[in-house]
Each structure stands twice: as structure tokens, then as C-alpha cells.
Design a protein around this motif. Structure first.
Motif, PDB file in Angstrom:
ATOM      1  N   LEU A  80      38.831  41.929  46.132  1.00 40.64           N
ATOM      2  CA  LEU A  80      39.123  40.459  45.463  1.00 40.64           C
ATOM      3  C   LEU A  80      40.691  40.400  45.015  1.00 40.64           C
TER       4      LEU A  80
ATOM      5  N   GLN B  50      29.912  34.680  42.226  1.00 43.89           N
ATOM      6  CA  GLN B  50      30.528  34.828  43.588  1.00 43.89           C
ATOM      7  C   GLN B  50      31.255  36.745  43.772  1.00 43.89           C
ATOM      8  N   SER B  51      32.530  36.069  42.537  1.00 41.97           N
ATOM      9  CA  SER B  51      32.213  37.526  42.219  1.00 41.97           C
ATOM     10  C   SER B  51      32.283  38.909  41.633  1.00 41.97           C
TER      11      SER B  51
ATOM     12  N   ILE C 289      39.185  29.979  48.011  1.00 44.60           N
ATOM     13  CA  ILE C 289      38.927  30.677  46.619  1.00 44.60           C
ATOM     14  C   ILE C 289      37.066  30.777  47.344  1.00 44.60           C
ATOM     15  N   TRP C 290      36.695  29.605  46.913  1.00 48.67           N
ATOM     16  CA  TRP C 290      35.630  29.823  47.335  1.00 48.67           C
ATOM     17  C   TRP C 290      34.663  30.546  48.496  1.00 48.67           C
TER      18      TRP C 290
ATOM     19  N   SER D  20      32.729  30.542  42.618  1.00 49.22           N
ATOM     20  CA  SER D  20      33.302  31.550  42.488  1.00 49.22           C
ATOM     21  C   SER D  20      33.746  32.409  41.446  1.00 49.22           C
TER      22      SER D  20
ATOM     23  N   THR E  53      35.677  34.239  47.964  1.00 48.17           N
ATOM     24  CA  THR E  53      34.302  34.872  46.576  1.00 48.17           C
ATOM     25  C   THR E  53      33.070  35.225  47.728  1.00 48.17           C
TER      26      THR E  53
ATOM     27  N   LEU F 158      42.643  37.386  47.875  1.00 50.19           N
ATOM     28  CA  LEU F 158      42.559  36.021  46.057  1.00 50.19           C
ATOM     29  C   LEU F 158      44.149  36.191  46.573  1.00 50.19           C
TER      30      LEU F 158
ATOM     31  N   CYS G 113      30.390  40.367  44.292  1.00 49.71           N
ATOM     32  CA  CYS G 113      30.641  40.961  45.133  1.00 49.71           C
ATOM     33  C   CYS G 113      31.066  42.045  44.114  1.00 49.71           C
TER      34      CYS G 113
END
Length: 256
Positions: free
Chosen positions: A120, A243-244, A166-167, A240, A170, A124, A247
């Protein structure tokens, strides 16, 4: 922290060795240059067209090109930047799953969560460097060609476009952590964006959905105000973060 530091070093070395870092820097640098260059060349291209069209009885009027023209080109080309960065990192987990290198790391006591976190951060950070490189190059050339290189609203528009990236990333990483093929993650990310874009047709929902962040050009033209973007900006940041977390949870549940 030592594990995370070693994993980050591994990820960045892989970016360099596979030439992906070089490709990204070159392509995003070109994206930054082409926006003001195309805007500056527009009158010349139209004059060339005007000569041939005049023979057919068609007359083209004079074209006025300003810094807004360059920034219009910049925001229109953002979609290509999103597609490139998403395609470049869509297989970041699938490559590990297919090659079996992740199993070797885990058997040595490396945390799955730190593996996901390192990827990640790498993705990013790569997006951050590439995006602001393209923006900085475009800003520099625009300032060279025109006096008013920073029209009102440009910084908020740039930040909104950056957060949209970013959105996107992620979201893709959340899918990629659980799927065996990076193409599936890329397609699902596009599907979610298409669904959000379709919902944006409803005025009551549009200002809350992430796709609104891609309309930053409206800030420069005065068609929208900063308050029209803030709800989508905060929601995209919150999504985001979620979602991270998904992940990290995805790789924790993944059977290797």
C-alpha cells in the motif's frame, strides 16, 4: 518496524529493477509537458487548418489561448493517468501469489499485515510522486508561457484529483489482495467507478460520490464552488482508509 522497512526496500528495488519506476516517471513527465504544449500549439494548428479550409469557403476565427486552456487539457488527460497507474499496479499481489515468493516470506515470520502495508505504501507513494511530478511540470510550463499560471481554485482542484487517485488505488488494492489475477481487480475497480458515476446522475448523490473529485475544472471556470467538492473529498478519504483496512484483511484471509 524492521520488517516493514525491509519489505519497503524490497518493493522499491523491484520497482527499479523491473523498470516500472522509470516508465512511470517518463510517462507522467510527458503528461505534464503535453498539456501546456498542446494549448500553446493550438492557434498554430488551427491556422494550418484554416488555410486548407479557406479554399473550401470555410473561415475560422482567431483562437484565444490562456492558462485556462492548458489546465483544461490537464484535467481532461487525468483519466489516462489513472488508467496507467491502475494497470501498472493491478498485479502487485497476484505476482506474489503466482510466484510463491510470499510463502517464503511468511515462513520466515513476516507478518501478512506488514506485507499488505508495504505494498500500500509503495503504490500510494508512487502515485504521489508521479502525480505531483506531472502537475509540477505542467505548472512550470504554464507559468513559462502565460502570466496567470495559477487561476483561482487550481490547488483544490489538484488535491481533489490526487485524492481520487488514492481512492482508485486503495479500491484496487482491496480487490487485488483477495483475487488470483490483477486483471480482475482492475475490471472491478472500473466497475465500481462506473456504478458511482451512474449514481452521480442523481443531483442529491453527486456531491457525495468520489467521481465528483474528477470535475475540478469546474472550479477554475467558476461553474462550481469549493463547497461542492468538500463532501466527496472527505468521503473519498474515509473510503480510502476503509479500503486500505480491507486490503490488509484480504491478505490475512487469503489461502496460499
Amino acid at each position: 518496524m524492521r520488517q516493514l522497512s525491509c519489505l519497503l526496500q524490497k518493493e522499491f528495488l523491484e520497482l527499479v529493477r523491473t523498470k516500472r519506476a522509470l516508465v512511470l516517471l517518463i510517462v507522467f513527465g510527458v503528461f505534464g509537458m503535453q498539456n501546456p504544449a498542446l494549448a500553446k500549439l493550438t492557434p498554430w494548428m488551427i491556422s494550418l487548418m484554416g488555410s486548407s479550409l479557406a479554399e473550401q469557403g470555410i473561415t475560422l476565427g482567431a483562437v484565444s489561448v490562456t492558462s485556462i486552456t492548458a489546465w483544461t487539457q490537464y484535467f481532461k488527460n487525468l483519466l489516462m493517468e489513472y488508467i496507467l497507474i491502475l494497470a501498472m499496479f493491478s498485479g502487485v499481489f497476484a505476482q506474489e501469489y503466482q510466484s510463491g515468493t510470499l510463502i517464503n516470506l511468511l515462513t520466515k515470520g513476516v507478518s501478512r499485515g506488514k506485507v499488505a502495508l508495504s505494498k500500500l505504501i509503495t503504490v500510494l507513494l508512487s502515485w504521489s510522486v508521479c502525480y505531483w511530478l506531472a502537475f509540477g511540470v505542467s505548472l512550470g510550463y504554464t507559468a513559462y508561457f502565460w502570466v496567470n499560471a495559477l487561476p483561482g481554485g487550481i490547488w483544490l482542484a489538484a488535491i481533489c484529483a490526487y485524492v481520487l487517485g488514492i481512492w482508485f488505488l486503495t479500491l484496487e488494492m482491496a480487490f487485488a489482495s483477495t483475487l488470483p489475477n490483477g486483471m480482475y481487480a482492475l475490471l472491478l475497480t472500473g466497475g465500481v467507478f462506473a456504478a458511482c458515476y451512474a449514481l452521480g446522475i442523481l443531483p442529491a448523490l453527486a456531491r457525495f460520490l468520489p467521481p465528483r473529485l474528477g470535475e475540478g475544472l469546474s472550479l477554475l471556470t467558476g461553474d462550481m464552488q469549493p463547497s461542492d467538492f468538500l463532501p466527496a473529498l472527505w468521503i473519498a478519504l474515509a473510503l480510502s482508509a476503509v479500503q486500505s483496512a480491507l486490503c490488509v484483511a484480504g491478505i490475512q484471509r487469503k489461502q496460499l
